[in-house]
Design a protein around this motif. Structure first.
Motif, PDB file in Angstrom:
ATOM      1  N   UNK A   1       0.858  -1.184   0.000  1.00  0.00           N
ATOM      2  CA  UNK A   1       0.000   0.000   0.000  1.00  0.00           C
ATOM      3  C   UNK A   1       0.895   1.234   0.000  1.00  0.00           C
ATOM      4  N   UNK A   2       0.985   1.884  -1.144  1.00  0.00           N
ATOM      5  CA  UNK A   2       1.874   3.041  -1.271  1.00  0.00           C
ATOM      6  C   UNK A   2       1.419   3.910  -2.434  1.00  0.00           C
ATOM      7  N   UNK A   3       2.096   5.023  -2.608  1.00  0.00           N
ATOM      8  CA  UNK A   3       1.760   5.940  -3.699  1.00  0.00           C
ATOM      9  C   UNK A   3       1.023   7.155  -3.181  1.00  0.00           C
ATOM     10  N   UNK A   4       0.797   8.105  -4.067  1.00  0.00           N
ATOM     11  CA  UNK A   4       0.105   9.336  -3.664  1.00  0.00           C
ATOM     12  C   UNK A   4      -1.065   9.661  -4.572  1.00  0.00           C
ATOM     13  N   UNK A   5      -1.569   8.625  -5.273  1.00  0.00           N
ATOM     14  CA  UNK A   5      -2.681   8.860  -6.190  1.00  0.00           C
ATOM     15  C   UNK A   5      -3.927   9.340  -5.470  1.00  0.00           C
ATOM     16  N   UNK A   6      -4.040   9.013  -4.176  1.00  0.00           N
ATOM     17  CA  UNK A   6      -5.227   9.433  -3.436  1.00  0.00           C
ATOM     18  C   UNK A   6      -5.347  10.952  -3.370  1.00  0.00           C
ATOM     19  N   UNK A   7      -4.195  11.628  -3.490  1.00  0.00           N
ATOM     20  CA  UNK A   7      -4.232  13.094  -3.407  1.00  0.00           C
ATOM     21  C   UNK A   7      -4.871  13.722  -4.637  1.00  0.00           C
ATOM     22  N   UNK A   8      -5.064  12.907  -5.692  1.00  0.00           N
ATOM     23  CA  UNK A   8      -5.678  13.431  -6.909  1.00  0.00           C
ATOM     24  C   UNK A   8      -7.190  13.548  -6.793  1.00  0.00           C
ATOM     25  N   UNK A   9      -7.751  12.913  -5.785  1.00  0.00           N
ATOM     26  CA  UNK A   9      -9.199  13.007  -5.594  1.00  0.00           C
ATOM     27  C   UNK A   9      -9.551  14.320  -4.906  1.00  0.00           C
ATOM     28  N   UNK A  10     -10.657  14.899  -5.328  1.00  0.00           N
ATOM     29  CA  UNK A  10     -11.077  16.172  -4.752  1.00  0.00           C
ATOM     30  C   UNK A  10     -11.444  16.048  -3.273  1.00  0.00           C
ATOM     31  N   UNK A  11     -11.816  14.833  -2.874  1.00  0.00           N
ATOM     32  CA  UNK A  11     -12.182  14.624  -1.462  1.00  0.00           C
ATOM     33  C   UNK A  11     -11.074  13.885  -0.715  1.00  0.00           C
TER      34      UNK A  11
END
Length: 531
Positions: A144-154
């Motif tokens: 579980x890694x990465x920063x793709x979650x920051x691309x979501x507006x929420x």
């Protein structure tokens, strides 16, 4: 590379493939409420392959939130995990009578979930999208890694613990959200679940791994305290594929006594199993020295053992010489080397039982590196961490087992190590200050009986990788560090991580019958290699 045993290491566990049927949608749908669902095709495929069921015989309830129990049950079906009838419930709110008990237990034993903490799972609570992401990523063994979650507006609404999983599942293409939103705290619906899991099962990254075969590990089981018939019955109910009857013992004369039961060898062969008969020294240090220090006695003993292999049709010999004097270290190493040479000449396997490298006089007699050059397998008795006369404690805590495996792996190839697995534990009687008054060795069945007799609720200890429980009898405090399906599964998965050759159970008859399904699940799931 050491020679492999003919039957075991050429056999494979052909795990049932996840094969999705692709036939056209039938005119008569199995559920009366999915015709207008965007997930209809996914639902039909999952239902046809017994992965996801309806909420009744005629309804799927596509827009209803999926519960934590429903989701985990569906997820375990993907990995062909069998429901576990574990004797010790992992959660206070998941009773043995619940339809989902077996799948939640199995998932917990595999490390797919730990519930919500404090022994709570909340099986009927709707699962959120971020929880679903976390479970799927973990089940697929992804970091579980990465920063793709920051691309979501929420993104700010995604819990800190879930952000790595949301990033991973997004990058894997299994969940994307909608209109730039992930909706992390929103309950996930049954039709959303169907689409995600169907997407997983249409991807060869996962299906190829699920369909792959893997080599079968050695699962050795010593006979102790059981008649031949009782031993056979217990073996048939277990996962054991190598029988180790305790037939040959060193006597004061320096020769071996023979209490073999030849019919057991025939029975084993008829049931696709091997027999590595055990030779023991009854912890007799003086007689062992007498044997090792005499070239005539040791040569005669080796020829006798070789003749037993030929006479009874044995697949191998298991040497269990314990309490050997440290001063006999080189003699013992030489004896094993000569025995290995003779046994290999008749295509027999030699395994040697050894304590962990404890840096004490109990293990100083064993040169692990040199023994591994001769013997096919070293069976490491990774138990008795705490024993009589010492402070009360676990007989095989996970960290202790791991430390000793790592220590040995620096000396011995992993594919020569067989890890001991305890089918017993100890009931410790303690003083008011916590000092040991006495102890009793008990089987897992005895342990479970006491749990039920005293109405105890064992507590899971993550650091130890096992449950503990306490009770009072006649005013005296008793404490047990339990061994069960979950603790043994933890140890098996540890061994699989290190790539060891197999597992040795001391002793058959000490188990609780429920452990075997859990251990089979653990080996199957550990064998999946997802990219």
């Amino acid at each position: 590379m050491k020679k492999m045993i003919p039957i075991l290491l050429t056999a494979t566990l052909l795990f049932t493939n996840v094969v999705l049927r692709q036939e056209p949608v039938a005119a008569d749908l199995p559920f009366n409420d999915i015709s207008n669902s965007y997930a209809k095709d996914a639902i039909l495929r999952l239902n046809a392959n017994n992965v996801m069921k309806g909420t009744s015989g005629s309804e799927f309830s596509p827009t209803r939130s999926i519960t934590r129990a429903e989701f985990m049950t569906t997820l375990t079906r993907i990995f062909k995990v069998e429901p576990a009838k574990s004797a010790i419930p992992a959660y206070r709110d998941v009773p043995k009578t619940a339809w989902y008990y077996g799948t939640i237990q199995a998932a917990t034993e595999l490390g797919l979930t730990n519930g919500l903490g404090d022994g709570i799972f909340k099986p009927n609570q709707p699962l959120t999208r971020q929880e679903a992401a976390s479970w799927i990523v973990r089940a697929l063994k992804q970091n579980a890694a990465g920063n793709s979650s920051s691309n979501y507006q929420d993104a700010a609404m995604i819990a800190a613990w879930a952000k790595p999983s949301v990033s991973s599942i997004t990058e894997l293409g299994l969940m994307q959200g909608s209109d730039g939103l992930f909706h992390p705290t929103q309950p996930i619906t049954r039709q959303e679940t169907a689409v995600i899991l169907d997407r997983l099962l249409q991807d060869t990254r996962w299906t190829d791994a699920l369909a792959a075969s893997t080599n079968q590990t050695i699962k050795l089981g010593w006979q102790y305290g059981l008649s031949t018939e009782a031993y056979k019955k217990a073996v048939l109910q277990s996962n054991v594929n190598v029988l180790v009857p305790r037939w040959f013992f060193l006597e004061s004369t320096g020769k071996f006594s023979d209490s073999s039961v030849p019919s057991l060898v025939t029975w084993a062969k008829n049931n696709g199993k091997q027999v590595w008969a055990m030779i023991g020294n009854r912890f007799d240090q003086e007689t062992t020295h007498k044997l090792l220090s005499s070239s005539s006695l040791s040569s005669e003993a080796i020829q006798t053992l070789k003749s037993y292999v030929q006479k009874y049709g044995l697949h191998g010999i298991n040497v269990d010489f314990e309490n050997v004097a440290a001063s006999d270290r080189s003699l013992y190493t030489a004896f094993i080397a000569k025995l290995a040479q003779e046994l290999h000449s008749v295509s027999a396997v030699l395994s040697v039982d050894l304590p962990p490298d404890l840096d004490t006089d109990w293990s100083d007699a064993y040169n692990y590196t040199e023994l591994a050059k001769s013997a096919d397998y070293l069976v490491i008795m990774t138990y008795d961490e705490h024993w009589g006369g010492a402070a009360a404690g676990s007989i095989a805590s996970l960290g202790w087992v791991e430390n000793h495996l790592q220590k040995l792996l620096a000396q011995v190839p992993s594919d020569q190590l067989i890890m001991g697995m305890p089918l017993y534990t100890r009931d410790w009687s303690l003083s008011s200050t916590g000092a040991t008054l006495s102890y009793e060795d008990i089987t897992l069945a005895d342990q479970n009986k006491r749990m039920n007799q005293y109405g105890l609720k064992p507590k899971w200890n993550d650091a130890l990788g096992q449950y503990t429980m306490e009770y009072r009898k006649n005013g005296t405090l008793h404490k047990i560090w339990l061994e069960d399906a979950r603790s043994l599964s933890e140890k098996l998965r540890l061994g699989m991580k290190f790539g060891i050759a197999g597992y040795a159970y001391w002793h058959i008859g000490g188990e609780s019958p429920d452990i075997w399904t859990s251990l089979q699940n653990a080996e199957k799931y550990a064998g999946y290699s997802f990219k």
